[in-house]
Scaffold this active site. Sequence first.
Site, PDB file in Angstrom:
ATOM      1  N   ASP A 193      55.242 -33.755  75.707  1.00 54.58           N
ATOM      2  CA  ASP A 193      54.305 -33.915  74.550  1.00 54.58           C
ATOM      3  C   ASP A 193      54.130 -35.352  74.058  1.00 54.58           C
ATOM      4  O   ASP A 193      54.835 -35.807  73.408  1.00 54.58           O
ATOM      5  CB  ASP A 193      54.692 -33.097  73.226  1.00 54.58           C
ATOM      6  CG  ASP A 193      53.764 -32.763  72.404  1.00 54.58           C
ATOM      7  OD1 ASP A 193      53.009 -31.718  72.334  1.00 54.58           O
ATOM      8  OD2 ASP A 193      53.738 -33.656  71.305  1.00 54.58           O
ATOM      9  N   HIS A 245      54.334 -32.826  65.152  1.00 55.58           N
ATOM     10  CA  HIS A 245      53.760 -33.794  65.850  1.00 55.58           C
ATOM     11  C   HIS A 245      54.708 -35.083  65.802  1.00 55.58           C
ATOM     12  O   HIS A 245      54.152 -36.228  66.010  1.00 55.58           O
ATOM     13  CB  HIS A 245      52.630 -34.356  64.777  1.00 55.58           C
ATOM     14  CG  HIS A 245      51.427 -33.365  64.459  1.00 55.58           C
ATOM     15  ND1 HIS A 245      50.594 -33.028  65.503  1.00 55.58           N
ATOM     16  CD2 HIS A 245      51.182 -32.641  63.269  1.00 55.58           C
ATOM     17  CE1 HIS A 245      49.803 -31.978  65.129  1.00 55.58           C
ATOM     18  NE2 HIS A 245      49.929 -31.902  63.722  1.00 55.58           N
ATOM     19  N   ASP A 290      58.499 -31.743  69.035  1.00 58.79           N
ATOM     20  CA  ASP A 290      57.474 -30.687  69.642  1.00 58.79           C
ATOM     21  C   ASP A 290      57.984 -30.107  71.083  1.00 58.79           C
ATOM     22  O   ASP A 290      57.866 -28.782  71.331  1.00 58.79           O
ATOM     23  CB  ASP A 290      56.047 -31.334  69.691  1.00 58.79           C
ATOM     24  CG  ASP A 290      55.148 -31.425  68.757  1.00 58.79           C
ATOM     25  OD1 ASP A 290      55.855 -30.756  67.794  1.00 58.79           O
ATOM     26  OD2 ASP A 290      54.029 -32.222  68.346  1.00 58.79           O
ATOM     27  N   GLU A 296      52.377 -38.300  71.779  1.00 60.37           N
ATOM     28  CA  GLU A 296      51.922 -38.876  70.590  1.00 60.37           C
ATOM     29  C   GLU A 296      51.048 -39.746  70.871  1.00 60.37           C
ATOM     30  O   GLU A 296      51.604 -40.697  71.790  1.00 60.37           O
ATOM     31  CB  GLU A 296      52.939 -38.969  69.570  1.00 60.37           C
ATOM     32  CG  GLU A 296      53.642 -37.712  69.094  1.00 60.37           C
ATOM     33  CD  GLU A 296      52.976 -36.635  68.575  1.00 60.37           C
ATOM     34  OE1 GLU A 296      51.844 -36.621  68.149  1.00 60.37           O
ATOM     35  OE2 GLU A 296      53.355 -35.533  68.736  1.00 60.37           O
ATOM     36  N   ASP A 342      47.088 -33.431  76.932  1.00 63.42           N
ATOM     37  CA  ASP A 342      48.096 -34.574  77.468  1.00 63.42           C
ATOM     38  C   ASP A 342      47.930 -35.123  78.883  1.00 63.42           C
ATOM     39  O   ASP A 342      47.700 -36.115  79.073  1.00 63.42           O
ATOM     40  CB  ASP A 342      49.366 -33.999  77.423  1.00 63.42           C
ATOM     41  CG  ASP A 342      49.751 -33.510  75.858  1.00 63.42           C
ATOM     42  OD1 ASP A 342      50.637 -34.236  75.276  1.00 63.42           O
ATOM     43  OD2 ASP A 342      49.619 -32.395  75.490  1.00 63.42           O
TER      44      ASP A 342
END
Length: 266
Positions: free
Chosen positions: A79, A236, A241, A81, A178
């Site tokens: 995941d 987030h 996550d 960011e 992603d």
Amino acid sequence: VSDASGCSMIALLHTGAAKFPQNLLPRARQAVRSLLRAGVLRGYSSIVSRKLASHGFGASMAAMSSFPPQRYHYFLVLDFEATCDKPQIHPQEIIEFPILKLNGRTMEIESTFHMYVQPVVHPQLTPFCTELTGIIQGMVDGQPSLQQVLERVDEWMAKEGLLDPSVKSIFVTCGDWDLKVMLPGQCQYLGLPVADYFKQWINLKKAYSFAMGSWPKNGLLDMNKGLNLQHIGRPHSGIDDCKNIANIMKTLAHRGFIFKQTSKPF
């Protein structure tokens, strides 16, 4: 073996009958296995475990309650960011790169890769980005570039045995962004190749909708709510996550769901 007959057998065990009829033991074992896998006896596992032991059932509860085998040896939960703002900045750049290696047999986390990444096009994080992700400027300043992080991912994959052709693994993400948009887009911008192992994945939202019959509009929050799971950590945060994704996968696997690739070949 029907649920009713299986439950009757468990009731007989629970009443403390002096000795369970030997001729019914094979049928009882089969009934208990079926009911455990179906989730009927989820709330009674400890009681059943004690009663089975007292009546000489050889099979352990762990073996009887095991979930169906998955198609993959390992799931690689990922995941990202990325830099962001309102209105959105372009190009976005990955600033957190976490991966959890999930054992496909036990659905337990075996290893973690986690690095922050130095953005180069927009090196200064926006207040919106920090508020959303919890990532502050000091967490990305001086960190490796995306190219360096991708090299370290490859080293980690090799160390974990994930590059062995006989080992089946696949990435898992919450959505397609992603690996369909973010990573290939930034790699194209920077002139970097995308490793083949990033080109197939499981979108957990699709898997959840197949298993539960409803689409999780709010992503992890809806999936946790639908499965009565407590949300882990901060929304987030990439690593948090990933932990939520892994927990949701484990729960669905215990319910008998078999995960399959959802992405289309590149």
